[in-house]
Design a protein around this motif. Sequence first.
Motif, PDB file in Angstrom:
ATOM      1  N   GLY A 174      -4.861 -18.074  -4.621  1.00 16.62           N
ATOM      2  CA  GLY A 174      -6.089 -17.587  -4.124  1.00 16.62           C
ATOM      3  C   GLY A 174      -6.059 -16.014  -4.123  1.00 16.62           C
ATOM      4  N   ILE A 175      -7.079 -15.429  -4.320  1.00 20.09           N
ATOM      5  CA  ILE A 175      -6.952 -14.045  -4.501  1.00 20.09           C
ATOM      6  C   ILE A 175      -7.659 -13.170  -3.173  1.00 20.09           C
ATOM      7  CG2 ILE A 175      -9.483 -13.799  -5.496  1.00 20.09           C
ATOM      8  CD1 ILE A 175      -6.201 -11.665  -6.623  1.00 20.09           C
ATOM      9  N   LEU A 176      -7.141 -12.489  -2.833  1.00 22.66           N
ATOM     10  CA  LEU A 176      -7.380 -11.799  -1.396  1.00 22.66           C
ATOM     11  C   LEU A 176      -7.106  -9.967  -1.643  1.00 22.66           C
ATOM     12  CD1 LEU A 176      -5.000 -11.115   0.553  1.00 22.66           C
ATOM     13  CD2 LEU A 176      -4.942 -13.335   0.964  1.00 22.66           C
ATOM     14  N   SER A 177      -7.998  -9.465  -1.008  1.00 21.76           N
ATOM     15  CA  SER A 177      -7.922  -7.881  -0.967  1.00 21.76           C
ATOM     16  C   SER A 177      -8.413  -7.319   0.376  1.00 21.76           C
ATOM     17  CB  SER A 177      -8.742  -7.351  -1.980  1.00 21.76           C
ATOM     18  OG  SER A 177      -8.476  -5.610  -2.078  1.00 21.76           O
ATOM     19  N   PHE A 178      -7.766  -6.705   1.195  1.00 23.13           N
ATOM     20  CA  PHE A 178      -8.156  -6.003   2.478  1.00 23.13           C
ATOM     21  C   PHE A 178      -7.666  -4.628   2.472  1.00 23.13           C
ATOM     22  CE2 PHE A 178      -3.892  -8.372   2.765  1.00 23.13           C
ATOM     23  CZ  PHE A 178      -3.115  -7.604   3.776  1.00 23.13           C
ATOM     24  N   ASP A 179      -8.208  -4.279   3.695  1.00 17.57           N
ATOM     25  CA  ASP A 179      -8.262  -2.590   3.993  1.00 17.57           C
ATOM     26  C   ASP A 179      -6.919  -2.521   4.926  1.00 17.57           C
ATOM     27  OD1 ASP A 179      -8.029   0.190   4.631  1.00 17.57           O
ATOM     28  OD2 ASP A 179     -10.208  -0.012   4.613  1.00 17.57           O
ATOM     29  N   ILE A 180      -5.832  -1.984   4.633  1.00 22.60           N
ATOM     30  CA  ILE A 180      -4.786  -1.838   5.265  1.00 22.60           C
ATOM     31  C   ILE A 180      -4.876  -0.467   6.263  1.00 22.60           C
ATOM     32  CG2 ILE A 180      -3.179  -2.724   3.652  1.00 22.60           C
ATOM     33  CD1 ILE A 180      -2.159  -0.299   2.888  1.00 22.60           C
ATOM     34  N   GLY A 181      -5.749   0.277   6.435  1.00 23.64           N
ATOM     35  CA  GLY A 181      -5.727   1.241   7.470  1.00 23.64           C
ATOM     36  C   GLY A 181      -5.947   0.900   8.718  1.00 23.64           C
ATOM     37  N   GLY A 182      -5.793   1.412   9.674  1.00 26.51           N
ATOM     38  CA  GLY A 182      -5.678   1.386  11.084  1.00 26.51           C
ATOM     39  C   GLY A 182      -7.283   1.337  11.339  1.00 26.51           C
ATOM     40  N   GLU A 183      -7.422   0.939  12.792  1.00 26.28           N
ATOM     41  CA  GLU A 183      -8.890   1.234  13.468  1.00 26.28           C
ATOM     42  C   GLU A 183      -9.489   2.585  13.238  1.00 26.28           C
ATOM     43  OE1 GLU A 183      -7.715  -0.188  17.516  1.00 26.28           O
ATOM     44  OE2 GLU A 183      -8.417  -2.073  17.034  1.00 26.28           O
ATOM     45  N   ASP A 184      -8.741   3.567  13.020  1.00 31.66           N
ATOM     46  CA  ASP A 184      -9.277   4.918  13.215  1.00 31.66           C
ATOM     47  C   ASP A 184      -9.135   5.349  11.483  1.00 31.66           C
ATOM     48  OD1 ASP A 184      -6.673   5.207  12.440  1.00 31.66           O
ATOM     49  OD2 ASP A 184      -6.449   6.906  13.927  1.00 31.66           O
TER      50      ASP A 184
ATOM     51  N   GLY B 275       0.682  -1.242  -0.053  1.00 32.76           N
ATOM     52  CA  GLY B 275       0.122   0.203   0.060  1.00 32.76           C
ATOM     53  C   GLY B 275       0.888   1.194  -0.014  1.00 32.76           C
ATOM     54  N   THR B 276       2.094   1.372   0.872  1.00 36.17           N
ATOM     55  CA  THR B 276       2.686   2.514   0.901  1.00 36.17           C
ATOM     56  C   THR B 276       3.683   2.522  -0.590  1.00 36.17           C
ATOM     57  OG1 THR B 276       3.234   1.844   3.091  1.00 36.17           O
ATOM     58  CG2 THR B 276       4.721   3.382   2.038  1.00 36.17           C
ATOM     59  N   LEU B 277       3.768   1.552  -1.278  1.00 39.47           N
ATOM     60  CA  LEU B 277       4.466   1.733  -2.462  1.00 39.47           C
ATOM     61  C   LEU B 277       3.593   1.998  -3.611  1.00 39.47           C
ATOM     62  CD1 LEU B 277       7.200   0.631  -4.140  1.00 39.47           C
ATOM     63  CD2 LEU B 277       5.859  -1.515  -4.513  1.00 39.47           C
ATOM     64  N   THR B 278       2.355   1.728  -3.485  1.00 38.00           N
ATOM     65  CA  THR B 278       1.378   1.935  -4.721  1.00 38.00           C
ATOM     66  C   THR B 278       0.497   2.940  -4.349  1.00 38.00           C
ATOM     67  OG1 THR B 278      -0.087   0.162  -4.134  1.00 38.00           O
ATOM     68  CG2 THR B 278       1.593  -0.614  -5.548  1.00 38.00           C
ATOM     69  N   GLY B 279       0.306   3.386  -3.187  1.00 41.56           N
ATOM     70  CA  GLY B 279      -0.763   4.329  -2.618  1.00 41.56           C
ATOM     71  C   GLY B 279      -1.942   3.768  -2.709  1.00 41.56           C
ATOM     72  N   SER B 280      -2.268   2.385  -2.885  1.00 44.68           N
ATOM     73  CA  SER B 280      -3.378   1.546  -2.668  1.00 44.68           C
ATOM     74  C   SER B 280      -3.940   1.240  -1.100  1.00 44.68           C
ATOM     75  CB  SER B 280      -3.458   0.491  -3.633  1.00 44.68           C
ATOM     76  OG  SER B 280      -4.905  -0.231  -3.504  1.00 44.68           O
ATOM     77  N   ARG B 281      -5.128   1.742  -0.861  1.00 45.75           N
ATOM     78  CA  ARG B 281      -5.667   1.360   0.538  1.00 45.75           C
ATOM     79  C   ARG B 281      -5.971  -0.022   0.559  1.00 45.75           C
ATOM     80  NH1 ARG B 281      -8.299   4.406   5.005  1.00 45.75           N
ATOM     81  NH2 ARG B 281      -9.701   2.574   6.142  1.00 45.75           N
ATOM     82  N   ARG B 282      -6.347  -0.615  -0.528  1.00 42.21           N
ATOM     83  CA  ARG B 282      -6.808  -2.316  -0.643  1.00 42.21           C
ATOM     84  C   ARG B 282      -6.143  -2.950  -1.349  1.00 42.21           C
ATOM     85  NH1 ARG B 282     -11.364  -4.078   1.668  1.00 42.21           N
ATOM     86  NH2 ARG B 282     -11.481  -5.550   0.063  1.00 42.21           N
ATOM     87  N   PRO B 283      -4.711  -3.246  -1.040  1.00 41.47           N
ATOM     88  CA  PRO B 283      -3.845  -3.981  -2.211  1.00 41.47           C
ATOM     89  C   PRO B 283      -4.406  -5.411  -2.415  1.00 41.47           C
ATOM     90  CG  PRO B 283      -2.954  -3.990   0.091  1.00 41.47           C
ATOM     91  CD  PRO B 283      -4.081  -2.942   0.251  1.00 41.47           C
TER      92      PRO B 283
ATOM     93  N   TRP C 293      -6.393 -12.306   7.856  1.00 38.59           N
ATOM     94  CA  TRP C 293      -6.923 -13.411   8.332  1.00 38.59           C
ATOM     95  C   TRP C 293      -8.279 -13.561   7.578  1.00 38.59           C
ATOM     96  CZ3 TRP C 293      -5.552 -17.785  11.255  1.00 38.59           C
ATOM     97  CH2 TRP C 293      -6.645 -18.639  11.696  1.00 38.59           C
ATOM     98  N   ASP C 294      -9.185 -13.053   7.880  1.00 41.28           N
ATOM     99  CA  ASP C 294     -10.655 -13.029   7.269  1.00 41.28           C
ATOM    100  C   ASP C 294     -10.344 -13.157   5.575  1.00 41.28           C
ATOM    101  OD1 ASP C 294     -11.546 -12.976   9.581  1.00 41.28           O
ATOM    102  OD2 ASP C 294     -12.546 -10.681   9.564  1.00 41.28           O
ATOM    103  N   ALA C 295      -9.777 -12.311   4.882  1.00 39.01           N
ATOM    104  CA  ALA C 295      -9.497 -12.479   3.355  1.00 39.01           C
ATOM    105  C   ALA C 295      -8.744 -13.580   3.261  1.00 39.01           C
ATOM    106  CB  ALA C 295      -8.778 -11.286   2.985  1.00 39.01           C
ATOM    107  N   SER C 296      -7.929 -14.171   3.868  1.00 40.90           N
ATOM    108  CA  SER C 296      -7.214 -15.373   3.543  1.00 40.90           C
ATOM    109  C   SER C 296      -7.935 -16.591   3.854  1.00 40.90           C
ATOM    110  CB  SER C 296      -5.832 -15.566   4.179  1.00 40.90           C
ATOM    111  OG  SER C 296      -6.062 -15.744   5.723  1.00 40.90           O
ATOM    112  N   LEU C 297      -8.884 -16.617   4.484  1.00 36.81           N
ATOM    113  CA  LEU C 297      -9.840 -17.591   4.789  1.00 36.81           C
ATOM    114  C   LEU C 297     -10.841 -17.789   3.467  1.00 36.81           C
ATOM    115  CD1 LEU C 297     -10.911 -17.556   8.376  1.00 36.81           C
ATOM    116  CD2 LEU C 297      -9.264 -19.148   7.231  1.00 36.81           C
ATOM    117  N   LEU C 298     -11.276 -16.675   2.888  1.00 36.16           N
ATOM    118  CA  LEU C 298     -11.899 -16.753   1.574  1.00 36.16           C
ATOM    119  C   LEU C 298     -11.086 -17.102   0.556  1.00 36.16           C
ATOM    120  CD1 LEU C 298     -14.119 -13.477   2.098  1.00 36.16           C
ATOM    121  CD2 LEU C 298     -15.005 -15.823   2.186  1.00 36.16           C
TER     122      LEU C 298
END
Length: 453
Positions: free
Chosen positions: A294-304, A261-269, A325-330
Amino acid sequence: MTCSEVPASELSLTWGQQAIWDAMKALGAYDHQFNLRWTLALPTPHPIPRVLAALEWIVDRHESLRTLYRGEDGVATQRLLERLDIPLHWRPVGTQRGETDRAAADLAEELCKRSFHHGDEAPLRVGLLHSDDEVTHVVLAISHMAADNDGLARVADELLGRLEASELALPPPAQPRQIAALQSTASWLARGERATGYWIETLRAAPPMEAPPRVADERSPRFWRGLLTSRPLLGAVGCLARTGGISTTSVLLAAVGSALGTLTGSRRPCVMLMCSNRTREPFRSTISPVALEGILSFDIGGEDGGQTEGANAASGFLAVARRAWDASLLAYRYAQYDKPALTRAIARADGFRSGMHRTCWFNDLRLERRPQEARPAVDDQQTGAFTWMDFTHEQGDAALAFHVYDHADTLQITLTADTRVVGPDAIEGVLRDVEQLIMDAAIAAATPGDMHV
């Protein structure tokens, strides 16, 4: 090599075998990069006849080790050999263990650096290091068509068990021809269609992910691989996994995703996760390649909603890790499919939205993935050692590929990158970002008892 074929027609490949066949064909003369190796240092030397008998037993037990593979126009088949004279490579050695280990590693490199001619060559080469009439090391070089990494580990375990035990009672493994027949049934074809639907849905929802042009630094050879080796990182990953009640793989995925995400500017790599597919029958006992992406994408933002620092580093990072974890299970749930059919369906759905959206790979190849309490958890005074591993002109279609290993009480992470997309300086930088994210979160999460070397 002497062999005889079973009088039968050509058999279809399994989904896993077809995926490997296509990947190897794409590499052309560089397909030896997919060859697998294992050096088995025997706890005690064994007489040559006993070792040869154990090798014959393992080849008889697993049909993929005595199978020829052929194909034209992308459609491949396999033909089982009834018997095989195992290709053996002998090396006399002395009694010094260190020198013998080096000789075994050299032989493994020699046996793996040549491509297999699958149409008329068995997918197995064996090296035997011997002192007088006893074998000290068995070196296995196996084509990826015959096994994957988990399967190779099973071969080594079973071979050693056969050598060390007078009797070894094991259930018969599922053979590739049986798996291929199963995957042609209506229920399994429907499973593949559900996986295809999930892939397309995930790819459409994931934003485009591209590294900025300034990160590129094209070199020759084109693909470079950097290696980060760290003992403290191993403990830090375990600390976070225990604290969050998640897997160590999820901890690593969270760090890799955040660095992307830092490299590409994407919040959901978007990441392609190699899934072992050995959690259910009939795959548990087979050595044949069954792992698929498997394919996964998840939000890398913190709790706030953003990256967290300081005292909140642990809670923010663990929130990301739980989403990983949730994304990897899917991803695991939908990692059984006919890959050529999946690729065609994605193309019809206009799923290829950017140059990197599906070319960031993550493959956890550790044999032990559970956090171990006895390991040191955190050391905030050390950073891992970075080294360059190898360079090649041909590495397949992945712009970035992360691989994780454990070796000699250390954690090892490699990043192979296409320098037309991510240059050498950025390769080390991304690995350092992964390390820093994990270490900062582990230090924030650690109890006083965890803070030791």
